[in-house]
Design a protein around this motif. Structure first.
Motif, mmCIF file in Angstrom:
data_model
loop_
_atom_site.group_PDB
_atom_site.id
_atom_site.type_symbol
_atom_site.label_atom_id
_atom_site.label_comp_id
_atom_site.label_asym_id
_atom_site.label_seq_id
_atom_site.Cartn_x
_atom_site.Cartn_y
_atom_site.Cartn_z
ATOM 1 N N VAL A 101 -10.911 1.114 -18.737
ATOM 2 C CA VAL A 101 -11.318 0.036 -19.642
ATOM 3 C C VAL A 101 -12.280 0.569 -20.699
ATOM 4 C CG1 VAL A 101 -12.602 -2.138 -19.803
ATOM 5 C CG2 VAL A 101 -10.969 -1.801 -17.947
ATOM 6 N N ILE A 102 -13.282 1.322 -20.269
ATOM 7 C CA ILE A 102 -14.284 1.855 -21.196
ATOM 8 C C ILE A 102 -13.652 2.852 -22.161
ATOM 9 C CG2 ILE A 102 -16.416 3.213 -21.351
ATOM 10 C CD1 ILE A 102 -17.155 2.000 -18.590
ATOM 11 N N GLN A 103 -12.756 3.692 -21.670
ATOM 12 C CA GLN A 103 -12.068 4.646 -22.535
ATOM 13 C C GLN A 103 -11.285 3.927 -23.624
ATOM 14 O OE1 GLN A 103 -9.814 6.800 -19.596
ATOM 15 N NE2 GLN A 103 -11.394 8.383 -19.323
ATOM 16 N N SER A 104 -10.617 2.839 -23.250
ATOM 17 C CA SER A 104 -9.844 2.067 -24.216
ATOM 18 C C SER A 104 -10.742 1.420 -25.266
ATOM 19 C CB SER A 104 -9.029 0.996 -23.479
ATOM 20 O OG SER A 104 -8.315 0.186 -24.384
ATOM 21 N N VAL A 105 -11.861 0.862 -24.817
ATOM 22 C CA VAL A 105 -12.794 0.226 -25.753
ATOM 23 C C VAL A 105 -13.378 1.260 -26.711
ATOM 24 C CG1 VAL A 105 -15.001 -0.992 -25.950
ATOM 25 C CG2 VAL A 105 -13.371 -1.662 -24.183
ATOM 26 N N ALA A 106 -13.764 2.417 -26.185
ATOM 27 C CA ALA A 106 -14.348 3.472 -27.022
ATOM 28 C C ALA A 106 -13.353 3.931 -28.085
ATOM 29 C CB ALA A 106 -14.778 4.649 -26.148
ATOM 30 N N LYS A 107 -12.085 3.997 -27.709
ATOM 31 C CA LYS A 107 -11.052 4.401 -28.661
ATOM 32 C C LYS A 107 -10.938 3.401 -29.806
ATOM 33 C CE LYS A 107 -6.212 5.874 -28.869
ATOM 34 N NZ LYS A 107 -4.955 6.057 -28.087
ATOM 35 N N GLU A 108 -11.101 2.103 -29.501
ATOM 36 C CA GLU A 108 -11.018 1.073 -30.537
ATOM 37 C C GLU A 108 -12.126 1.234 -31.582
ATOM 38 O OE1 GLU A 108 -11.104 -2.711 -28.664
ATOM 39 O OE2 GLU A 108 -9.187 -2.456 -27.617
ATOM 40 N N TYR A 109 -13.231 1.818 -31.184
ATOM 41 C CA TYR A 109 -14.374 1.973 -32.096
ATOM 42 C C TYR A 109 -14.419 3.355 -32.753
ATOM 43 C CZ TYR A 109 -16.439 -2.470 -30.770
ATOM 44 O OH TYR A 109 -16.673 -3.819 -30.590
ATOM 45 N N SER A 110 -13.391 4.152 -32.589
ATOM 46 C CA SER A 110 -13.399 5.508 -33.144
ATOM 47 C C SER A 110 -13.584 5.488 -34.659
ATOM 48 C CB SER A 110 -12.116 6.244 -32.769
ATOM 49 O OG SER A 110 -10.973 5.536 -33.257
ATOM 50 N N GLY A 111 -12.951 4.527 -35.341
ATOM 51 C CA GLY A 111 -13.082 4.436 -36.793
ATOM 52 C C GLY A 111 -14.500 4.117 -37.227
ATOM 53 N N ALA A 153 -12.407 -7.427 -11.058
ATOM 54 C CA ALA A 153 -12.897 -7.940 -12.340
ATOM 55 C C ALA A 153 -11.789 -8.647 -13.094
ATOM 56 C CB ALA A 153 -13.461 -6.805 -13.183
ATOM 57 N N ASN A 154 -12.209 -9.357 -14.132
ATOM 58 C CA ASN A 154 -11.282 -9.969 -15.079
ATOM 59 C C ASN A 154 -11.245 -9.078 -16.321
ATOM 60 O OD1 ASN A 154 -10.761 -11.871 -17.548
ATOM 61 N ND2 ASN A 154 -10.055 -13.044 -15.787
ATOM 62 N N PRO A 155 -10.115 -8.982 -17.012
ATOM 63 C CA PRO A 155 -10.056 -8.143 -18.228
ATOM 64 C C PRO A 155 -11.123 -8.470 -19.265
ATOM 65 C CG PRO A 155 -7.841 -8.748 -17.550
ATOM 66 C CD PRO A 155 -8.780 -9.503 -16.652
ATOM 67 N N ILE A 156 -11.717 -9.672 -19.191
ATOM 68 C CA ILE A 156 -12.769 -10.051 -20.139
ATOM 69 C C ILE A 156 -13.990 -9.144 -19.994
ATOM 70 C CG2 ILE A 156 -14.026 -11.684 -18.684
ATOM 71 C CD1 ILE A 156 -13.060 -12.265 -22.334
ATOM 72 N N PHE A 200 -18.660 -3.995 -22.624
ATOM 73 C CA PHE A 200 -18.781 -2.655 -23.188
ATOM 74 C C PHE A 200 -18.529 -2.660 -24.695
ATOM 75 C CE2 PHE A 200 -17.230 -2.398 -18.787
ATOM 76 C CZ PHE A 200 -18.363 -1.849 -18.222
ATOM 77 N N SER A 201 -17.642 -3.531 -25.133
ATOM 78 C CA SER A 201 -17.382 -3.658 -26.567
ATOM 79 C C SER A 201 -18.638 -4.105 -27.298
ATOM 80 C CB SER A 201 -16.251 -4.661 -26.811
ATOM 81 O OG SER A 201 -16.017 -4.839 -28.190
ATOM 82 N N ASN A 202 -19.349 -5.073 -26.724
ATOM 83 C CA ASN A 202 -20.567 -5.569 -27.353
ATOM 84 C C ASN A 202 -21.656 -4.508 -27.361
ATOM 85 O OD1 ASN A 202 -23.357 -7.113 -27.114
ATOM 86 N ND2 ASN A 202 -21.927 -8.478 -28.133
#
Length: 300
Positions: free
Chosen positions: A160-170, A191-194, A199-201
Motif C-alpha cells: 500500500v505504501i509503495q503504491s502511494v509513494a509512486k503516486e507522489y513521484s511527480g 484493514a480497509n483500503p481507505i 499515508f497519502s496525507n
C-alpha cells in the motif's frame, strides 16, 4: 445524554407531585369545606407566600424543561434533514458522477491500446481512474466520519505504501525531494483500503510543509505490543503545543497556508476505525515524525 435523562425524569416527578397535590386539594374542597377553611386559617401569610413561590418556581422549571425538549426536537429534526441531504449528495457523487468518470476511463483505456505511448491519454486514464477510486472511497469516508464500522480484509501495508509513494513521484520530483522506504517485505494487518489515505496525507503534508528538508523516510518500529509505521520529514519541527491540536478539525498551525485543515482530522477518524493510534513527534535532527500505531493483535 444521562444528564438530560435526569432533567426530564425530575420534571416528570414534579408533574406527578403537582397532580397528586391538585387531586388532594380537589378532594378537600369537594368533601369538606370546613376543613379547607381551617387549613387556610392556620396557615400564616409567610407560609402562603413561600408555598406560592415554590409553586411558581416549579411551574417555571417545568416551562423551561418543556421549552428545552421542544427546542431539542427541532434541532434533531433539522439534523436529520441535514443528514438526509448529505446522503443524497453522497448518492449523487458515488453514482451520477462515478458513471461518466468510468466511461472516460474506459474510452482512454481503449484508445491506449492503439496509441500506448500517448502521454495525454495516459494522463486522462490515470486521472479518471483516480477519480473513480475517490468515488469508491466516498462511502467509506462517510462511514468513518460517522463512526460506523467498515469492512476489513487482510492487507500488506508495505505494498500500500509503495503504491502511494509512486503516486507522489511527480510532486516529489518537482519539489526536489526524495522518499526512502525502509520497510519489511510484508506488513500484514486487517484493514480497509481507505487506510492508504493515512499515508497519502502524511506524504502530501511533508511535500507541502517540509520540502526544505529535501527527503522523506518511511520506516517501522515494532515492540511486543505494537507495530508503528513512521513517516519522517526534515522540515521545521512542530511545537509540542500543536501536537494534538493538528488532528482536530479545521485546526492549522499556519493560517497563511491554503487548505481547510481537514486532512489530519480524517486521518484520525480512519485510524480510530482501525482501532489504531495516530500522532506526531519530533524527528532528529530536525523535522517531524507522523505515525500510525497498530496493536500487535491487529497485525497478522
Amino acid at each position: 445524554m444521562k444528564t438530560e435523562h435526569k432533567i426530564i425524569g425530575i420534571s416528570i416527578l414534579f408533574g406527578i407531585l403537582f397532580w397528586i397535590g391538585d387531586a388532594i386539594l380537589d378532594y378537600i374542597v369537594f368533601f369538606d369545606d370546613t376543613l379547607l377553611e381551617v387549613m387556610i386559617t392556620d396557615v400564616s401569610p409567610f407560609e402562603i407566600y413561600l408555598r406560592s413561590l415554590v409553586f411558581v418556581l416549579f411551574l417555571t422549571f417545568g416551562t423551561i424543561i418543556s421549552t428545552f425538549i421542544t427546542k431539542r426536537k427541532q434541532v434533531e429534526k433539522a439534523l436529520q434533514e441535514t443528514n438526509q441531504m448529505k446522503e443524497l449528495l453522497l448518492d449523487i457523487i458515488t453514482h451520477d458522477i462515478r458513471n461518466p468518470a468510468g466511461n472516460i476511463y474506459n474510452v482512454a483505456a481503449t484508445m491506449l491500446e492503439e496509441q500506448p505511448d500517448n502521454e495525454m491519454l495516459l494522463i486522462i486514464k490515470g486521472s479518471s481512474d483516480k477519480l473513480v477510486k475517490v468515488m469508491e472511497n466516498a462511502t467509506v469516508l462517510a462511514q468513518v466520519t460517522n463512526g460506523e464500522k467498515i469492512d476489513m480484509k487482510e492487507m500488506n501495508l508495505t505494498e500500500v505504501i509503495q503504491s502511494v509513494a509512486k503516486e507522489y513521484s511527480g510532486r516529489l520530483h518537482r519539489s526536489e525531494m526524495t522518499i526512502e522506504l525502509d520497510l519489511p517485505a510484508k506488513i500484514m494487518v486487517e484493514a480497509n483500503p481507505i487506510i492508504a489515505d493515512v499515508f497519502s496525507n502524511y506524504i502530501s503534508n511533508a511535500i507541502k510543509y517540509a520540502s526544505g528538508g529535501k527527503k522523506i523516510i518511511i520506516d517501522t518500529e515494532e515492540s511486543d505490543e505494537s507495530l508503528t509505521i513512521n513517516v519522517k520529514d526534515f522540515g521545521t519541527t512542530i511545537a509540542e503545543e500543536h501536537w494534538h491540536k493538528i488532528f482536530e478539525r479545521t485546526y492549522q498551525i499556519d493560517d497563511n497556508k491554503k487548505g481547510r485543515g481537514l486532512g489530519l482530522s480524517i486521518v484520525k477518524k480512519i485510524a480510530e476505525a482501525h482501532h489504531a493510534e495516530v500522532g506526531v513527534k519530533p524527528n532528529e535532527p530536525t523535522g517531524n515524525t507522523f505515525y500510525i500505531k497498530f496493536s500487535i493483535l491487529q497485525s497478522l
